[in-house]
Design an enzyme around this catalytic site. Structure first.
Site, PDB file in Angstrom:
ATOM      1  N   HIS A  79      47.845 -33.681  48.159  1.00  0.00           N
ATOM      2  CA  HIS A  79      48.757 -33.600  47.012  1.00  0.00           C
ATOM      3  C   HIS A  79      49.828 -32.533  47.233  1.00  0.00           C
ATOM      4  CE1 HIS A  79      45.133 -35.217  44.501  1.00  0.00           C
ATOM      5  NE2 HIS A  79      45.652 -36.127  45.299  1.00  0.00           N
ATOM      6  N   HIS A 238      49.512 -43.063  41.895  1.00  0.00           N
ATOM      7  CA  HIS A 238      48.815 -41.988  42.609  1.00  0.00           C
ATOM      8  C   HIS A 238      48.502 -42.389  44.044  1.00  0.00           C
ATOM      9  CE1 HIS A 238      46.637 -38.322  43.281  1.00  0.00           C
ATOM     10  NE2 HIS A 238      45.759 -39.052  43.943  1.00  0.00           N
ATOM     11  N   ASP A 242      49.503 -40.256  47.348  1.00  0.00           N
ATOM     12  CA  ASP A 242      48.638 -39.961  48.494  1.00  0.00           C
ATOM     13  C   ASP A 242      49.303 -40.378  49.807  1.00  0.00           C
ATOM     14  OD1 ASP A 242      46.514 -38.801  47.133  1.00  0.00           O
ATOM     15  OD2 ASP A 242      45.354 -40.659  47.005  1.00  0.00           O
ATOM     16  N   HIS A 265      43.606 -42.980  52.535  1.00  0.00           N
ATOM     17  CA  HIS A 265      43.916 -41.878  53.457  1.00  0.00           C
ATOM     18  C   HIS A 265      43.702 -42.269  54.922  1.00  0.00           C
ATOM     19  CE1 HIS A 265      44.531 -39.138  50.193  1.00  0.00           C
ATOM     20  NE2 HIS A 265      43.283 -39.177  49.788  1.00  0.00           N
TER      21      HIS A 265
END
Length: 305
Positions: A79, A238, A242, A265
């Site tokens: 973040h 969100h 990421d 991720h």
């Protein structure tokens, strides 16, 4: 000339670590040109530095971790890394007295606020960008992520959650990136998780800092946070946040178009490494003439005010 950026002054804040649940002091320091993004753990003696590097990302189960050759790690960098990408900060030293960056409210907005409070300084050295020249795609089952040439930075992200709280119409989001669009449309989107998963992890001594203060929490039917969602499509926003943080792990803003389906991720990092490994797929560029730079990376007046 488009110049590299750093902070004008040191800025400090405290927060809670997502994994340990303990207080973390975060200090962000200006750095000279060509330093890059350096994460530093000051709780170790001597302190250990973790330069932002796609190849240092080794653990992506619950967050993005940087791991060095001695298997020392620093967690939950994504973040803050997204905030650096959003504001185009090239050189900074980020210190924490813990094994992780504080989770804050689960978004990038508190980090954006801190960085703007510190002020952003232009250095006398040309800013380098990575420009995508060829399409690169990675897949994992039905999940995929792709980078292709584009004169700017555009993102198109789709999630696929079968959950009553996540309407089908809110599972895709597109963004023409700029500092303004990042700050207003992406930076405030919070991470999310299931109450049952959080309770299970906490029973195992993990995610001890997880709470309604730092995440959207859902059960099998609804969002449990009293204040609800910040955006109707906060979940997919969100995931895009990421991705912006994960792609900036190379330390350079990317000129290209990112498209993803159910990526996370690990796949974001796999794509970044695949791009960097294919020398014909990208090049470094600088801009002597500001007029030739993609508008995506022009600094808003709020940054240098």
């Amino acid at each position: 000339m488009i110049k590299q950026r750093t902070l004008k002054r040191i800025v400090q804040a405290t927060g809670v670590g997502l994994h340990t649940g303990k207080k973390v002091t975060l200090t962000m320091r200006p750095a000279p040109a060509n330093t890059g993004v350096i994460y530093r753990r000051t709780d170790l003696n001597p302190p250990v530095d973790f330069p932002a590097d796609a190849k240092s990302v080794r653990d992506t189960m619950l967050c993005t971790c940087l791991v060095n050759e001695d298997d020392v790690r620093i967690s939950t960098v994504e973040h803050l890394n997204a905030a650096l990408a959003g504001l185009g900060i090239d050189n900074i030293v980020i210190e924490v007295d813990a094994p992780e960056i504080p989770i804050m409210d689960g978004s990038a907005a508190p980090f954006v606020f801190l960085l703007l409070d510190a002020g952003i300084e232009e250095l006398r050295t040309a800013k380098k960008f990575i420009r995508i020249k060829e399409t690169v795609r990675v897949e994992d089952g039905d999940k995929w992520a792709e980078m292709r040439p584009y004169n700017g930075f555009k993102l198109d992200f789709t999630i696929d959650f079968n959950h009553p709280a996540i309407d089908a119409s809110t599972q895709r989001y597109k963004l023409d990136f700029s500092a303004e669009s990042f700050m207003s449309q992406i930076s405030r989107a919070r991470t999310f998780g299931f109450m049952r998963d959080i309770e299970y992890l906490q029973s195992k001594g993990l995610c001890l800092g997880g709470s309604f203060d730092c995440a959207i929490v859902v059960d099998d039917y609804r969002v449990l946070n009293d204040d609800g969602l910040r955006f109707e499509d906060e979940f997919v926003r969100h995931k895009m946040l990421d991705a912006i943080g994960d792609l900036f792990m190379c330390g350079y803003n990317i000129i290209g178009e990112f498209t993803a389906f159910k990526s996370g991720h690990a796949l974001n990092n796999k794509l970044l490494q695949a791009v960097l490994a294919k020398e014909s797929a990208w090049e470094f560029v600088t801009f002597e003439d500001e007029a030739k730079m993609p508008v995506a990376f022009k600094a808003p007046s709020t940054v240098f005010a």
